[in-house]
Design a protein around this motif. Structure first.
Motif: not given
Length: 491
Positions: A165-166, A168-169, A172
């Protein structure tokens, strides 16, 4: 015959012999002694390669034959094994000393052979201790997800999901490129039944970004390392030579860009027949060069060709996909030429009068029949709108496309449809599949073309379509072309 010594000379002929000049007489020699003396003077093993045929040569040949015959006679036989004994195996101290001095591969248990015995201070462990940390490397496959890659490496599901998830941030939501290597550091685990915790992770999240994750008491902390990228396009120029495709590939263009280049030029120049060795090509391709040394090539931006003094330069609007329309430097797009085949196959019945295979009499055949395997895809010959898609008498499953300019095309005997009525289709799009519905003797496609409502032979119809840019689109297009033409050729 008598023996002469070194210091006396004997004469023969009587029963006694006296030495000349005095001395004691010698005893007479017997017959056996004479034979021995005569045998010593004979060469029993002469060189069989010299004086062939002489008396000595025959004597040597007899000797060799006798020795060979004796060897064969005394041999136990070629079919019997000669008994032999091997050395006794080493045991005890002798085996230990030999092992210590032997050269043996590690895979076979090689060691020094000498070890000290465990003393009183040695404490035996119930199980071997684990390493405090483990360094691993994983690779992202095509269509793979980072969380699944981490789980396969042995990381717990919740930690893998949090780390993914980190990342993916940071990207973007952009998917990580296949082939990306992920460096992992796993820490100590409290028990053998639990997965090792993720202590650190480093990967190339994007072409212009690398990220590093480290474990903190509050969770994972991510550090971003931006990578400088030069996006100057790549311009390649050269002579056509014997093959346009091979020449452009040899200049450094990727295969997909060369295919797009030839496809763009095919509507303006006959690439297969009209080109000459002295013609020159000119193409510009998207390129990204990272500060770390990697280079990535993208889609084709400009396609140029100098054909016998006639220069062709084509470009696309910024943001168009690979199937977008090509325009010349003036903002005009022109497509001309004959219609292509809508399905891969062979023509079984041409346009014109023929004997109908089912009705049995001469009848005008208003289309072209193309034999193809059942289920072969059928493509639209031009951009258009689906005017009809359904059952139509002897045509069976039938589709009619309206292309504008008074041109329409029909496709019959389909097995099934891939588009519906009212849908807009692009050139080359699959609209259906070959079948044998309606009045048909086997799987084939009935292809029919109308020009202003009258059927025409699709193989002789020449089509020309022109599109013009205007206003803001034309200004933006010309500005884009000028910036591309300003790129200097070279790597």
């Amino acid at each position: 015959m008598f023996l002469a010594s070194d210091d006396a000379f004997l004469v023969s002929g009587g029963t006694a012999a006296r030495p000349i000049g005095g001395g004691l007489p010698l005893a007479p020699i017997g017959r056996l002694a004479r034979w021995r003396l005569a045998a010593r003077g004979i060469d029993w093993v002469p060189d069989l390669g010299a004086r062939i045929g002489s008396r000595d040569w025959w004597r040597g040949l007899a000797t060799c034959s006798t020795l060979c015959a004796a060897t064969i006679a005394m041999a136990p036989g070629f079919h019997q094994r000669i008994p032999a004994t091997g050395p006794a195996p080493l045991t005890g101290e002798a085996w230990t000393n030999a092992r210590a001095q032997a050269i043996t591969p590690l895979a076979l248990g090689a060691d020094s052979g000498r070890r000290l015995a465990a003393g009183d201070l040695v404490e035996h462990l119930a199980e071997a201790p684990e390493r405090p940390s483990v360094e691993l490397s994983a690779t992202v496959g095509a269509g793979d997800q980072l969380a699944r890659v981490l789980q396969r490496a042995g990381i717990a599901r919740d930690q893998a999901r949090a780390a993914a998830d980190l990342v993916d941030q940071a990207t973007d939501g952009e998917a990580i490129a296949s082939g990306t290597r992920v460096a992992l550091t796993l820490g100590r685990r409290p028990s053998r039944t639990m997965a090792r915790p993720l202590e650190a992770m480093k990967l190339r999240a994007r072409f212009d970004l690398a990220v590093t994750l480290t474990r903190t008491p509050q969770g994972f902390a991510m550090a971003r390392q931006p990578i400088a990228v030069d996006r100057t396009p790549l311009r390649l120029q050269g002579l056509v030579g014997a093959s346009l495709y091979r020449s452009v590939r040899a200049a450094g263009a990727p295969a997909k860009a060369v295919e797009a280049y030839i496809k763009a030029l095919s509507s303006h120049v006959s690439v297969g027949r009209d080109l000459r060795r002295s013609d020159s090509f000119d193409l510009i391709i998207e390129r990204e060069r990272a500060a770390t040394g990697e280079t990535r090539l993208g889609k084709l931006l400009l396609a140029g060709l100098d054909h016998g003094g006639r220069k062709v330069q084509l470009a696309r609007l910024a943001g168009d996909d690979d199937d977008g329309q090509w325009y010349d430097v003036k903002g005009q797009s022109e497509r001309r030429g004959g219609m292509g085949m809508p399905v891969a196959g062979r023509i079984t019945s041409s346009y014109g009068k023929r004997m109908h295979p089912i009705l049995g009499f001469m009848r005008m055949h208003k289309g072209t029949d193309i034999g193809a395997p059942y289920g072969s895809p059928i493509h639209a010959i031009m951009d258009g709108v689906v005017q009809f898609a359904g059952r139509s008498g002897g045509y069976g499953n039938f589709i009619k496309l309206s292309h504008g300019g008074g041109v329409a095309s029909g496709y019959g005997h389909m097995s099934r449809f891939a588009v519906r009525s009212g849908a807009r289709v692009r050139q080359g799009q699959v609209i259906g599949y070959v079948g044998s519905t309606g009045m048909s003797t086997g799987p084939h496609l009935h292809w029919e073309v109308w020009k202003n409502g009258v059927t025409v032979n699709p193989r002789t119809l020449k089509l020309t379509s022109v599109a013009l840019l205007s206003g803001a689109k034309l200004r933006a297009f010309r500005h884009e072309v000028q910036s591309l033409l300003a790129v200097k050729p070279g790597r």
